[in-house]
Design a protein around this motif. Sequence first.
Motif, mmCIF file in Angstrom:
data_model
loop_
_atom_site.group_PDB
_atom_site.id
_atom_site.type_symbol
_atom_site.label_atom_id
_atom_site.label_comp_id
_atom_site.label_asym_id
_atom_site.label_seq_id
_atom_site.Cartn_x
_atom_site.Cartn_y
_atom_site.Cartn_z
ATOM 1 N N PHE A 137 0.842 -1.186 0.000
ATOM 2 C CA PHE A 137 0.000 0.000 0.000
ATOM 3 C C PHE A 137 0.880 1.239 0.000
ATOM 4 C CE2 PHE A 137 -2.826 -3.282 1.480
ATOM 5 C CZ PHE A 137 -4.008 -2.974 0.839
ATOM 6 N N VAL A 138 0.389 2.324 -0.607
ATOM 7 C CA VAL A 138 1.191 3.541 -0.700
ATOM 8 C C VAL A 138 1.423 4.178 0.659
ATOM 9 C CG1 VAL A 138 0.611 4.063 -3.096
ATOM 10 C CG2 VAL A 138 -0.834 4.947 -1.284
ATOM 11 N N ASP A 139 0.476 4.009 1.547
ATOM 12 C CA ASP A 139 0.658 4.537 2.904
ATOM 13 C C ASP A 139 -0.276 3.806 3.868
ATOM 14 O OD1 ASP A 139 -1.904 5.730 2.568
ATOM 15 O OD2 ASP A 139 -1.024 7.614 1.907
ATOM 16 N N GLN A 140 -0.131 4.126 5.121
ATOM 17 C CA GLN A 140 -0.916 3.474 6.171
ATOM 18 C C GLN A 140 -2.404 3.779 6.024
ATOM 19 O OE1 GLN A 140 0.626 4.149 10.107
ATOM 20 N NE2 GLN A 140 -1.251 3.465 11.091
ATOM 21 N N ALA A 141 -2.726 4.984 5.599
ATOM 22 C CA ALA A 141 -4.140 5.369 5.442
ATOM 23 C C ALA A 141 -4.820 4.523 4.363
ATOM 24 C CB ALA A 141 -4.246 6.855 5.108
ATOM 25 N N ALA A 142 -4.131 4.297 3.265
ATOM 26 C CA ALA A 142 -4.692 3.467 2.187
ATOM 27 C C ALA A 142 -4.926 2.042 2.688
ATOM 28 C CB ALA A 142 -3.773 3.462 0.978
ATOM 29 N N PHE A 143 -3.984 1.516 3.446
ATOM 30 C CA PHE A 143 -4.144 0.175 4.009
ATOM 31 C C PHE A 143 -5.324 0.138 4.968
ATOM 32 C CE2 PHE A 143 -3.036 -2.593 7.727
ATOM 33 C CZ PHE A 143 -3.400 -3.799 7.130
ATOM 34 N N SER A 144 -5.424 1.131 5.837
ATOM 35 C CA SER A 144 -6.533 1.165 6.801
ATOM 36 C C SER A 144 -7.883 1.246 6.109
ATOM 37 C CB SER A 144 -6.371 2.354 7.762
ATOM 38 O OG SER A 144 -5.256 2.145 8.591
ATOM 39 N N ARG A 145 -7.984 2.082 5.067
ATOM 40 C CA ARG A 145 -9.244 2.190 4.304
ATOM 41 C C ARG A 145 -9.580 0.835 3.659
ATOM 42 N NH1 ARG A 145 -7.192 7.053 2.776
ATOM 43 N NH2 ARG A 145 -6.377 6.195 0.828
ATOM 44 N N PHE A 146 -8.589 0.222 3.028
ATOM 45 C CA PHE A 146 -8.801 -1.072 2.383
ATOM 46 C C PHE A 146 -9.266 -2.111 3.405
ATOM 47 C CE2 PHE A 146 -7.012 -5.309 1.742
ATOM 48 C CZ PHE A 146 -7.621 -5.676 0.548
ATOM 49 N N PHE A 147 -8.564 -2.220 4.513
ATOM 50 C CA PHE A 147 -8.877 -3.228 5.523
ATOM 51 C C PHE A 147 -10.277 -3.009 6.101
ATOM 52 C CE2 PHE A 147 -8.732 -5.447 9.574
ATOM 53 C CZ PHE A 147 -8.053 -6.615 9.249
ATOM 54 N N ASN A 149 -12.767 -1.407 4.701
ATOM 55 C CA ASN A 149 -13.726 -1.692 3.623
ATOM 56 C C ASN A 149 -14.002 -3.182 3.496
ATOM 57 O OD1 ASN A 149 -15.148 0.071 2.029
ATOM 58 N ND2 ASN A 149 -13.832 -0.213 0.251
ATOM 59 N N GLU A 150 -12.964 -3.987 3.615
ATOM 60 C CA GLU A 150 -13.079 -5.430 3.422
ATOM 61 C C GLU A 150 -13.611 -6.164 4.655
ATOM 62 O OE1 GLU A 150 -12.518 -7.168 0.523
ATOM 63 O OE2 GLU A 150 -12.292 -5.193 -0.395
ATOM 64 N N THR A 151 -13.255 -5.695 5.839
ATOM 65 C CA THR A 151 -13.589 -6.443 7.060
ATOM 66 C C THR A 151 -14.606 -5.758 7.958
ATOM 67 O OG1 THR A 151 -11.822 -5.453 8.389
ATOM 68 C CG2 THR A 151 -11.258 -7.435 7.093
ATOM 69 N N GLY A 152 -14.793 -4.467 7.751
ATOM 70 C CA GLY A 152 -15.733 -3.740 8.598
ATOM 71 C C GLY A 152 -15.109 -3.176 9.861
ATOM 72 N N GLN A 153 -13.811 -3.381 10.053
ATOM 73 C CA GLN A 153 -13.137 -2.791 11.211
ATOM 74 C C GLN A 153 -11.722 -2.369 10.822
ATOM 75 O OE1 GLN A 153 -12.904 -7.129 13.105
ATOM 76 N NE2 GLN A 153 -12.216 -5.607 14.522
ATOM 77 N N SER A 154 -11.192 -1.454 11.607
ATOM 78 C CA SER A 154 -9.853 -0.956 11.302
ATOM 79 C C SER A 154 -8.814 -2.022 11.654
ATOM 80 C CB SER A 154 -9.573 0.321 12.102
ATOM 81 O OG SER A 154 -9.378 0.003 13.469
ATOM 82 N N PRO A 155 -7.621 -1.936 11.061
ATOM 83 C CA PRO A 155 -6.570 -2.891 11.399
ATOM 84 C C PRO A 155 -6.203 -2.840 12.883
ATOM 85 C CG PRO A 155 -5.926 -1.596 9.482
ATOM 86 C CD PRO A 155 -7.206 -1.018 10.001
ATOM 87 N N LEU A 156 -6.171 -1.635 13.446
ATOM 88 C CA LEU A 156 -5.814 -1.489 14.852
ATOM 89 C C LEU A 156 -6.847 -2.136 15.765
ATOM 90 C CD1 LEU A 156 -3.654 -0.338 16.687
ATOM 91 C CD2 LEU A 156 -4.949 1.805 16.763
ATOM 92 N N SER A 157 -8.137 -1.920 15.458
ATOM 93 C CA SER A 157 -9.162 -2.543 16.308
ATOM 94 C C SER A 157 -9.157 -4.059 16.137
ATOM 95 C CB SER A 157 -10.542 -1.960 16.022
ATOM 96 O OG SER A 157 -10.976 -2.274 14.730
ATOM 97 N N PHE A 158 -8.864 -4.549 14.941
ATOM 98 C CA PHE A 158 -8.739 -5.995 14.730
ATOM 99 C C PHE A 158 -7.620 -6.559 15.577
ATOM 100 C CE2 PHE A 158 -6.815 -9.639 12.576
ATOM 101 C CZ PHE A 158 -7.905 -10.482 12.452
ATOM 102 N N ARG A 159 -6.487 -5.879 15.580
ATOM 103 C CA ARG A 159 -5.332 -6.346 16.355
ATOM 104 C C ARG A 159 -5.637 -6.304 17.853
ATOM 105 N NH1 ARG A 159 0.724 -4.173 15.261
ATOM 106 N NH2 ARG A 159 1.058 -6.168 14.226
ATOM 107 N N LYS A 160 -6.238 -5.214 18.307
ATOM 108 C CA LYS A 160 -6.540 -5.081 19.728
ATOM 109 C C LYS A 160 -7.585 -6.087 20.201
ATOM 110 C CE LYS A 160 -5.367 -0.231 20.378
ATOM 111 N NZ LYS A 160 -5.885 1.110 20.628
ATOM 112 N N GLN A 161 -8.556 -6.346 19.372
ATOM 113 C CA GLN A 161 -9.651 -7.254 19.709
ATOM 114 C C GLN A 161 -9.131 -8.670 19.991
ATOM 115 O OE1 GLN A 161 -12.607 -7.431 16.579
ATOM 116 N NE2 GLN A 161 -12.633 -9.656 16.672
ATOM 117 N N LEU A 162 -8.099 -9.075 19.315
ATOM 118 C CA LEU A 162 -7.618 -10.448 19.433
ATOM 119 C C LEU A 162 -6.364 -10.599 20.283
ATOM 120 C CD1 LEU A 162 -8.329 -11.413 15.762
ATOM 121 C CD2 LEU A 162 -9.657 -12.057 17.748
#
Length: 163
Positions: A137-147, A149-162
């Motif tokens: 990804f070009v930057d962290q924001a693009a990755f966060s938007r993609f993630f 969009n695909e999963t319904g939660q941010s990468p950080l909340s996914f990581r924290k949740q588990l």
Amino acid sequence: EKQRQDVANAVKLMKLVASENFPNRHEEMGNMLNILLDLIGMFHSDQHKTTRQQKRNEEIFSRFHDLVAEHYCESHQVGYYAQYFRLTPKYFSAIIHQVSGVKAADWISGYIVIQAKNLLLNRMDMSMYDISKYLGFVDQAAFSRFFKNETGQSPLSFRKQLT
């Protein structure tokens, strides 16, 4: 379907000629039999082409799957993978969808999501920035938007949740 109907019509005509009693009946039957055999041959040839094309499409799908596993960090675009087969992205996508029932773009996104989740869960030493760069990804924001969009939660909340 049309070819099947043509064969059925030829058989009906042969039965009709066979039931009639006229002098050239055997010659006419021979001619119609040749026509019938030609029709069946064309039908078989078309079936064989379809089978051959289906096999080729399945080979393209299999190779596509391998390519995504090898190159998902380099490109997230269907066109990138289509070029390996010298196909247009639209035709390539149609083949992948026909074989698998899933769009090529969805296969790519799905693979990236799986890899992202794996990194988020198993690589605590990697920051969101590192993961986004690793995944291409070009930057962290693009990755966060993609993630998200695909999963319904941010990468950080996914990581924290588990964790």
